[in-house]
Design a protein around this motif. Structure first.
Motif, mmCIF file in Angstrom:
data_model
loop_
_atom_site.group_PDB
_atom_site.id
_atom_site.type_symbol
_atom_site.label_atom_id
_atom_site.label_comp_id
_atom_site.label_asym_id
_atom_site.label_seq_id
_atom_site.Cartn_x
_atom_site.Cartn_y
_atom_site.Cartn_z
ATOM 1 N N ASN A 25 0.807 -1.213 0.000
ATOM 2 C CA ASN A 25 0.000 0.000 0.000
ATOM 3 C C ASN A 25 0.845 1.271 0.000
ATOM 4 O OD1 ASN A 25 -2.367 -1.493 0.035
ATOM 5 N ND2 ASN A 25 -2.333 -1.649 2.261
ATOM 6 N N ASP A 26 2.134 1.157 0.133
ATOM 7 C CA ASP A 26 3.012 2.313 0.201
ATOM 8 C C ASP A 26 3.288 2.836 -1.203
ATOM 9 O OD1 ASP A 26 4.904 4.227 0.684
ATOM 10 O OD2 ASP A 26 6.382 2.859 1.537
ATOM 11 N N ALA A 27 2.850 4.060 -1.474
ATOM 12 C CA ALA A 27 3.077 4.662 -2.801
ATOM 13 C C ALA A 27 4.564 4.895 -3.045
ATOM 14 C CB ALA A 27 2.304 5.972 -2.903
ATOM 15 N N LYS A 28 5.373 4.848 -2.004
ATOM 16 C CA LYS A 28 6.805 5.084 -2.153
ATOM 17 C C LYS A 28 7.603 3.779 -2.151
ATOM 18 C CE LYS A 28 6.415 9.621 -0.324
ATOM 19 N NZ LYS A 28 7.118 10.793 -0.076
ATOM 20 N N ALA A 29 6.970 2.703 -2.553
ATOM 21 C CA ALA A 29 7.667 1.418 -2.648
ATOM 22 C C ALA A 29 8.520 1.392 -3.914
ATOM 23 C CB ALA A 29 6.675 0.269 -2.652
ATOM 24 N N ILE A 30 9.615 0.686 -3.856
ATOM 25 C CA ILE A 30 10.528 0.537 -4.984
ATOM 26 C C ILE A 30 10.410 -0.881 -5.524
ATOM 27 C CG2 ILE A 30 12.968 0.440 -5.617
ATOM 28 C CD1 ILE A 30 13.477 2.567 -3.537
ATOM 29 N N ALA A 31 10.325 -1.002 -6.836
ATOM 30 C CA ALA A 31 10.291 -2.319 -7.482
ATOM 31 C C ALA A 31 11.722 -2.761 -7.773
ATOM 32 C CB ALA A 31 9.484 -2.257 -8.770
ATOM 33 N N LEU A 32 11.987 -4.032 -7.531
ATOM 34 C CA LEU A 32 13.289 -4.643 -7.794
ATOM 35 C C LEU A 32 13.076 -5.874 -8.662
ATOM 36 C CD1 LEU A 32 14.608 -4.548 -4.131
ATOM 37 C CD2 LEU A 32 15.192 -2.956 -5.960
ATOM 38 N N PHE A 33 14.060 -6.196 -9.501
ATOM 39 C CA PHE A 33 13.926 -7.304 -10.444
ATOM 40 C C PHE A 33 15.169 -8.183 -10.456
ATOM 41 C CE2 PHE A 33 11.387 -3.758 -11.828
ATOM 42 C CZ PHE A 33 10.169 -4.344 -12.135
ATOM 43 N N ILE A 64 22.363 -9.868 -1.856
ATOM 44 C CA ILE A 64 21.512 -10.248 -2.980
ATOM 45 C C ILE A 64 21.594 -9.100 -3.980
ATOM 46 C CG2 ILE A 64 19.171 -10.809 -3.730
ATOM 47 C CD1 ILE A 64 18.655 -11.551 -0.680
ATOM 48 N N TYR A 65 21.940 -9.393 -5.219
ATOM 49 C CA TYR A 65 22.010 -8.374 -6.264
ATOM 50 C C TYR A 65 20.683 -8.335 -7.018
ATOM 51 C CZ TYR A 65 27.086 -7.661 -5.907
ATOM 52 O OH TYR A 65 28.353 -7.325 -5.477
ATOM 53 N N ALA A 66 20.154 -7.133 -7.228
ATOM 54 C CA ALA A 66 18.918 -6.942 -7.986
ATOM 55 C C ALA A 66 19.072 -5.695 -8.850
ATOM 56 C CB ALA A 66 17.735 -6.789 -7.033
ATOM 57 N N SER A 67 18.089 -5.440 -9.695
ATOM 58 C CA SER A 67 18.101 -4.269 -10.572
ATOM 59 C C SER A 67 16.809 -3.480 -10.388
ATOM 60 C CB SER A 67 18.237 -4.690 -12.037
ATOM 61 O OG SER A 67 19.475 -5.340 -12.245
ATOM 62 N N LEU A 68 16.869 -2.193 -10.736
ATOM 63 C CA LEU A 68 15.689 -1.336 -10.626
ATOM 64 C C LEU A 68 14.776 -1.413 -11.840
ATOM 65 C CD1 LEU A 68 17.114 1.849 -8.857
ATOM 66 C CD2 LEU A 68 15.615 0.078 -7.905
ATOM 67 N N SER A 69 15.193 -2.137 -12.876
ATOM 68 C CA SER A 69 14.329 -2.337 -14.039
ATOM 69 C C SER A 69 14.490 -3.761 -14.546
ATOM 70 C CB SER A 69 14.664 -1.341 -15.159
ATOM 71 O OG SER A 69 15.901 -1.670 -15.762
ATOM 72 N N ALA A 70 13.455 -4.247 -15.221
ATOM 73 C CA ALA A 70 13.519 -5.587 -15.812
ATOM 74 C C ALA A 70 14.590 -5.631 -16.897
ATOM 75 C CB ALA A 70 12.160 -5.975 -16.380
ATOM 76 N N ALA A 71 14.751 -4.541 -17.656
ATOM 77 C CA ALA A 71 15.755 -4.504 -18.723
ATOM 78 C C ALA A 71 17.165 -4.599 -18.158
ATOM 79 C CB ALA A 71 15.592 -3.228 -19.550
ATOM 80 N N ALA A 88 14.152 -22.931 -18.384
ATOM 81 C CA ALA A 88 13.043 -22.298 -17.667
ATOM 82 C C ALA A 88 13.580 -21.162 -16.796
ATOM 83 C CB ALA A 88 12.319 -23.330 -16.809
ATOM 84 N N LEU A 89 13.307 -19.940 -17.217
ATOM 85 C CA LEU A 89 13.738 -18.759 -16.474
ATOM 86 C C LEU A 89 12.523 -17.978 -16.001
ATOM 87 C CD1 LEU A 89 16.590 -17.486 -18.828
ATOM 88 C CD2 LEU A 89 16.850 -18.651 -16.618
ATOM 89 N N ARG A 90 12.700 -17.243 -14.903
ATOM 90 C CA ARG A 90 11.635 -16.414 -14.363
ATOM 91 C C ARG A 90 12.176 -15.005 -14.110
ATOM 92 N NH1 ARG A 90 6.923 -18.929 -15.029
ATOM 93 N NH2 ARG A 90 5.964 -17.880 -13.274
ATOM 94 N N LEU A 91 11.367 -14.016 -14.461
ATOM 95 C CA LEU A 91 11.607 -12.632 -14.074
ATOM 96 C C LEU A 91 10.850 -12.446 -12.769
ATOM 97 C CD1 LEU A 91 12.563 -9.697 -14.583
ATOM 98 C CD2 LEU A 91 10.409 -9.349 -15.820
ATOM 99 N N VAL A 92 11.588 -12.200 -11.685
ATOM 100 C CA VAL A 92 10.987 -12.099 -10.359
ATOM 101 C C VAL A 92 10.988 -10.633 -9.934
ATOM 102 C CG1 VAL A 92 11.064 -12.935 -7.976
ATOM 103 C CG2 VAL A 92 11.927 -14.389 -9.829
ATOM 104 N N GLU A 93 9.847 -10.189 -9.427
ATOM 105 C CA GLU A 93 9.709 -8.807 -8.957
ATOM 106 C C GLU A 93 9.466 -8.791 -7.462
ATOM 107 O OE1 GLU A 93 6.888 -4.848 -9.522
ATOM 108 O OE2 GLU A 93 6.605 -6.563 -10.857
ATOM 109 N N ALA A 94 10.135 -7.859 -6.801
ATOM 110 C CA ALA A 94 9.928 -7.642 -5.371
ATOM 111 C C ALA A 94 9.721 -6.149 -5.142
ATOM 112 C CB ALA A 94 11.120 -8.144 -4.567
ATOM 113 N N ARG A 95 9.192 -5.824 -3.989
ATOM 114 C CA ARG A 95 9.011 -4.419 -3.603
ATOM 115 C C ARG A 95 9.533 -4.228 -2.185
ATOM 116 N NH1 ARG A 95 6.457 -1.513 -7.397
ATOM 117 N NH2 ARG A 95 5.182 -2.698 -8.832
ATOM 118 N N MET A 96 9.988 -3.015 -1.945
ATOM 119 C CA MET A 96 10.447 -2.638 -0.609
ATOM 120 C C MET A 96 10.197 -1.149 -0.418
ATOM 121 S SD MET A 96 14.556 -2.523 -1.008
ATOM 122 C CE MET A 96 15.075 -0.874 -0.620
#
Length: 177
Positions: A25-33, A64-71, A88-96
């Motif tokens: 619910n936090d509008a200031k959440a960051i997506a990680l990929f 843990i290494y992640a990126s700020l965009s899927a690209a 079989a690969l997956r693009l995984v998204e997380a938020r914080m």
């Protein structure tokens, strides 16, 4: 990159329902990929690099290494690919929460060089030891306008990191042949 539309929501590893709802619910959440083997999708944001060193951390540092965009996640995945990719690969998204992220300070002039420089790895090592934030934003050496995020896998706020879903990703053969 082709992404199939079979997005699957996930429960956050180690997070309680209140923390997950707060992040969602936090509008200031960051997506990680991250892009990972399908067999690792449920653990993509809960397990550190193991014994692998990275640009920003030595082998023994739990990051843990992640990126700020899927690209950018795709670019990083391809750059670190050793041999043919998994079928079989997956693009995984997380938020914080955005306030759990700290910016890296001044960069050494050779931060983007390969092989990795010990004094650059020390930046991440010292940040993890200090425990000053859950995540550290760093530039991507592959595309400096893009950013990666180091996640401190031992930080007390790790429960605020919520895996929100993953989807099948099909690599275009031109990217790895």
């Amino acid at each position: 990159m082709t992404i199939a539309h079979d997005r699957q929501p996930d429960a956050a590893v180690g997070a309680n329902d209140d923390a997950r709802a707060e992040t969602r619910n936090d509008a200031k959440a960051i997506a990680l990929f991250r892009i990972v083997a399908a067999s690792n999708a449920d653990r993509a944001f809960s397990e550190a690099n193991g014994d692998k060193a990275g640009r920003w951390s030595s082998a023994s540092t739990p990051v843990i290494y992640a990126s700020l965009s899927a690209a950018c996640a795709l670019l990083e995945f391809l750059a670190h690919l050793e041999g043919p990719p998994e079928e079989a690969l997956r693009l995984v998204e997380a938020r914080m929460p955005a306030d759990a992220l700290r910016e890296v300070g001044a960069l050494p002039h050779d931060w983007s060089q390969h092989p990795y420089r010990p004094h650059v790895q020390a930046i991440g090592d010292e940040w993890v030891r200090a425990g000053s934030s859950l995540a550290l934003r760093v530039p991507s050496a592959l595309s400096p306008r893009e950013c990666n995020v180091l996640i401190n896998a031992t930080h007390a706020d790790l429960h605020l990191l919520e895996t929100v879903g993953h989807e099948h990703i099909q690599l275009d053969p031109r990217l790895h042949e």
